[in-house]
Each structure stands twice: as C-alpha cells, then as structure tokens.
Design an enzyme around this catalytic site. Structure first.
Site, short mmCIF file in Angstrom:
data_model
loop_
_atom_site.label_atom_id
_atom_site.label_comp_id
_atom_site.label_asym_id
_atom_site.label_seq_id
_atom_site.Cartn_x
_atom_site.Cartn_y
_atom_site.Cartn_z
N SER A 179 0.81 -1.22 0.00
CA SER A 179 0.00 0.00 0.00
C SER A 179 0.84 1.27 0.00
O SER A 179 0.38 2.31 -0.50
CB SER A 179 -0.93 0.01 1.23
N ASP A 204 -5.82 0.15 -3.99
CA ASP A 204 -4.37 0.23 -4.10
C ASP A 204 -3.78 -1.06 -4.65
O ASP A 204 -2.78 -1.06 -5.36
CB ASP A 204 -3.73 0.58 -2.75
#
Length: 536
Positions: A140, A400
């Site tokens: 992420s 993401d």
C-alpha cells in the site's frame, strides 16, 4: 413498440435472406409467442411468458445504458473539489462478491448478482496496473505514493523516490516527493483524510508524510531500526506538525497509540519521547476540535470548528460487522463530518477516504469481514455523491492493490455469497475428497493449515456444516501466517470534471496526473504560493 431481445439465429437468417427490413423486424415484433418476419421467409421464436419477460428486461436495460452512454458529455471544467476514495485491497473479486452481498440484502433482489454498488454506475472506468518499482506484487505504501505523487516507487516507501532503499533515512531526505494534498493546501484549498485504519498507516500517510519506511508510525520504530538522530521524523509527528497551508483540516480514523507516550495511560502509547501529540495539536489553535467517540463527532458545531481530529481507537478501527455503534462512527458518518468541515472553504477541498480494513480482513482469510467493509465503502461513496455538486467535484474510487481471494464453484443463482457452494437443488457440491467448499476461496493464507481446515492427520475437514459466521476463515490453499496481496490490475471508477481521463489500462501513477489536470492543482498551487508571498 416493445423491443425484444435478438434471437441470434433468426436475426442472421433474416439478414441472409437479403432483407434488412426483415432483420429489423426481429427487434420490433409484438408480444405474441411467434412473430412473422416481414418477407415471410422465416419465423422468429420468442420465448414465451416469464422467459420472454426476463429476456426483454436484459435487452431493454442494455439499450437504456447505451443511450445514457451516448448522451455522456465530457466535463472539462476545472474541478473545485477532489475526492479520492480507496478500498484497500478491494480487487475485482472483492467488488463482485461485495456487490452480491449488498444485493442479497435488498428486499427486491433477484439473487444479488444483478446489483450495482454506488460507484459502479460512475460513467468512466479503467484498469490500474499496481506493481511497485521493485515488486511485482505491491504494498500500500508504494501504490498510494503512485496515486498521490504521480511517481511509482519501492515497496514500503511513502512519498520517497525509487532511488532510495527501504529504511535509509539519510538518503530519503534527498528524494522527497510532493503529493496532491500538498498541492491542494498550497492552492488554499482545505484538505482532509478519513480512514478506518490508523491515520498513520500507509495509505492515509501517503497523503501528507514522507518516510523511507512505512512502519515508522511513531518515534519508537525509528529508534528500533537505529535510524534516530539522522533527521527523519515519525509519521504521527509529521501529521501533527504538517504545516503546508496551515495544516490538515480534517483527520478522522484510528491509531491513538502513535500519538501518546508509552508512559501515558498505563502504557497505552507507542511513543518513546514523552510527548502527547494530541494535546500538542489541540494547543496549536483555539479552533482545533478533538473527539474520540461517535457521539462527540455527531455533536460538533461545524461553525465553531476550524480543524477537526478524531481518533476513535487505539489501533485500527473495528471491522464494520463488529463495530460498537456507541463508540465508533461508521465510514459514512466520518465522511459526512469531514465534508461538513471541508466544504466551508470557497476555494474547494481535497479529501482522501480509505476503507482500510478490507485489506486486514483478507490477510486473515475472513471474506465476510472484508465484504462488509466493502459495503461500508459503498455507503460512504453514496454520502459523497449526495453531499457534493457533480459539476464541480471529481470523485475517484479505486483500490491500491488486490488480494488472492477467488470466487468459484458452480453455485446456483442467489446462493449465499458467504456460504458453501450449493447446486440448483440446494445440495452441497462436494470436492474430490468428499468435502464441501466455500464459494470464496484464497490462494494462500492462515486458514490453509490451521485447525479450522485440517485435522491432526492433515486431512481436510468439512468446514461450517452449520453455516458460516461473518468472521469465519474461508478456505485457502498455500499455508502462510498471513494471506498475501495479489498483483493483478484493479478498477478505477470516476465521475465529475476530468473523469473522462479515466479510460483504458493505466499505470497507477496516472491517477495523480488525472487529479492534477482536473483540478489544475499545480497552477493553482503556484498562484496560491505567490498570493501568500505577496501578503494579499
């Protein structure tokens, strides 16, 4: 004239007969069980009764959506506001299963599969390639850096260029990147973050912080990695002392522990410097309002609130399905509060919203928790759409990265998406070992070899004979302590000014460039800095 779906063979026969009019007649036939083709060369069989009604429904809905797409007009005006909404780990399989979960809760559901989440009707859609500069399957920190700065970077780095190695404090200070939130604040816009994860966690941190190690959420971690005294500041400290444009206007989420010293509140905190960053932030301005529970958030006076911070849990906030509604607000409620504060600025705002616990649930192979948090994101998007002007607000919904959850088996239509695979007669479908299996499975994870899946002899056991609980672990193949991210593309949905740039298959860093173009962020930032410098 009622339009019927096309019966492929009859349509082709009519065309081959040489009469376009005959072919067109296929779509204009009446409601009888049979309709004559105009030249009399053939007949068109129309499925009678319920079958015809269902077929007509699908065909008519397709025509309606096509007409809507034809009427679309690109909105090329500058976006006053930008809202970036990230479902952490919300890959395509999560979207599909989440859609079905929400659909199966509707009273008029045909099974749930036909439902559309709030953002799935946005007019512009693309795919995003998520890899990091050093990793085929990303994390992420690197992915959110790409979205926020327009630059891909290494796994674990936040707003630091890819020339730096993970955890290298000294080198990182020479390659720091500017984020879209930075530009918005320079332009005089308001800016905020809303997250169900810790507000210092990778995704929210990438809006405002710069660090070569995503784990440096409090000073303790920098000392642990022997990087203290080299000039790097922990993420919580960066948040509280973020000073671009006067600071962050809204911060709502979890993670109190990184703002408090370990000696405070009976060892509550993770700081090692004796500081209480919450009281430091409150002391910065009389208009700074701090809250810690749902009731306090609901009770704030927006007119008397200059900036708003709410930290509702020690670490991450609870999963939506397990949330104590007396203590923690929902993602939609935090979103509403954020918009009420941010929308007071006539120059507009930038807001990042993260459903962070989708990711955490997947890591534990707990699909039920992940899907309920996907539903929470769906509801938050609804709130954003309701509270903003579509002519001046760009809304982007994306993920993401993905996870290794799959949706398989040949379950009947309407089968419980969190349940075992059953056929049209309601009977369990059995694997070759004679055991049932869940519709949602994981390629790897902790449930592969724990006591929920295998017995002492290593044989697979029949899971959930009495039904799944919302926090049950779904079955997995490869035994790992934590399920991993997946590397396939994720979806981007967009609506509002500049949304038409969301199309095709894009590198993930294009999201920044789209937001910058739509909001004219760099030019507005330059103007804002010049205006501030002139004292006007």
């Amino acid at each position: 004239m009622k339009t019927h779906y096309l019966l492929r063979t009859s349509w082709q026969r009519a065309l081959l007969a040489g009469s376009v009019a005959s072919a067109l007649a296929v779509t204009g036939c009446n409601d009888s069980d049979q309709a004559d083709v105009s030249d009399g060369s053939d007949t068109v069989d129309v499925v009678p009764s319920v079958g015809a009604a269902n077929a007509n429904k699908w065909y008519d809905e397709g025509e309606k959506l096509l007409a809507q797409n034809i009427d679309l007009v690109d909105k090329t005006q500058t976006a006053k506001n930008i809202v970036l909404i990230v479902g952490d780990g919300m890959g395509i399989s999560t979207l599909t299963a989440g859609r079905i979960l929400v659909g199966q809760q509707q009273t008029d559901s045909e099974g749930g599969e036909e439902y559309a989440l709030s953002f799935e009707r946005f007019p512009h859609v693309a795919l995003s390639k998520t890899y990091n500069t050093d990793s085929q399957t990303p994390d992420s920190a690197g992915t959110m850096t790409a979205m926020m700065t327009g630059v891909k970077t290494f796994r674990g780095g936040i707003n630091i260029g890819s020339s730096v190695n993970y955890g290298d404090c000294t080198a990182s200070q020479q390659d720091e990147l500017v984020s879209a939130l930075d530009l918005a604040k320079m332009a005089g816009m308001s800016a905020g973050i809303v997250a169900t994860a810790r507000v210092t966690h990778a995704t929210p941190a990438a809006t405002y912080a710069r660090t070569p190690a995503r784990g440096w959420e409090a000073d303790y971690y920098i000392k642990r990695d022997a990087q203290d005294g080299l000039g790097c500041t922990d993420i919580a400290d960066q948040l509280v002392n973020y000073d671009v444009g006067g600071g962050l206007d809204v911060v709502l989420g979890g993670g109190r522990r990184n703002f408090l010293d370990y000696t405070q509140s009976e060892g509550y905190g993770y700081r090692d410097d004796g500081r209480n960053l919450i009281t430091e932030w409150q002391a910065k301005d009389a208009g700074n309002v701090y809250v810690e529970d749902r009731q306090a958030l609901a009770g704030i006076d927006v007119n008397d609130t200059g900036r708003l911070m709410g930290l509702f849990s020690r670490s991450h906030m609870s999963y939506e399905a397990q949330r104590d509604t007396n203590e923690e607000p929902s993602l939609a409620e935090m979103t509403e509060s954020a918009l009420n504060v941010l929308s007071k600025n006539e120059k507009g705002f930038f807001l990042m919203i993260e459903a962070g616990r989708i990711d955490h649930a997947h890591h534990g192979t707990k699909a039920g928790l992940a899907l309920h948090d996907t539903q929470a994101l769906h509801q938050a998007v609804e709130r954003v759409v309701e509270m903003t002007n579509p002519e001046e607000t760009l809304i982007i919904v994306t993920a993401d990265h993905s996870h290794v959850m799959t949706m398989g088996g040949y379950a009947e239509r309407g089968n419980d998406i969190l349940g075992l695979v059953r056929n049209s007669g309601g009977e369990l479908q059995l694997a070759l070992d004679g055991k049932p299996y869940t519709t949602l499975l994981y390629g790897n994870g902790p449930s592969a070899r724990d006591n929920q899946s295998y017995d002492a002899n290593g044989d697979r056991v029949a899971l959930y004979d009495e039904g799944l609980m919302v926090d049950s672990k779904n079955q997995a193949l490869v035994p790992l302590s934590s399920e991993t991210h997946a590397g396939e593309d994720v979806a981007i949905y967009a609506t509002g000014p500049g949304a038409h740039f969301v199309r095709g298959t894009l590198e993930q860093n294009m999201i920044f460039h789209i937001m910058n173009q739509a909001g004219d962020l760099i030019n507005r930032a330059e103007e804002g800095v010049a205006e501030a410098g002139s004292g006007s």
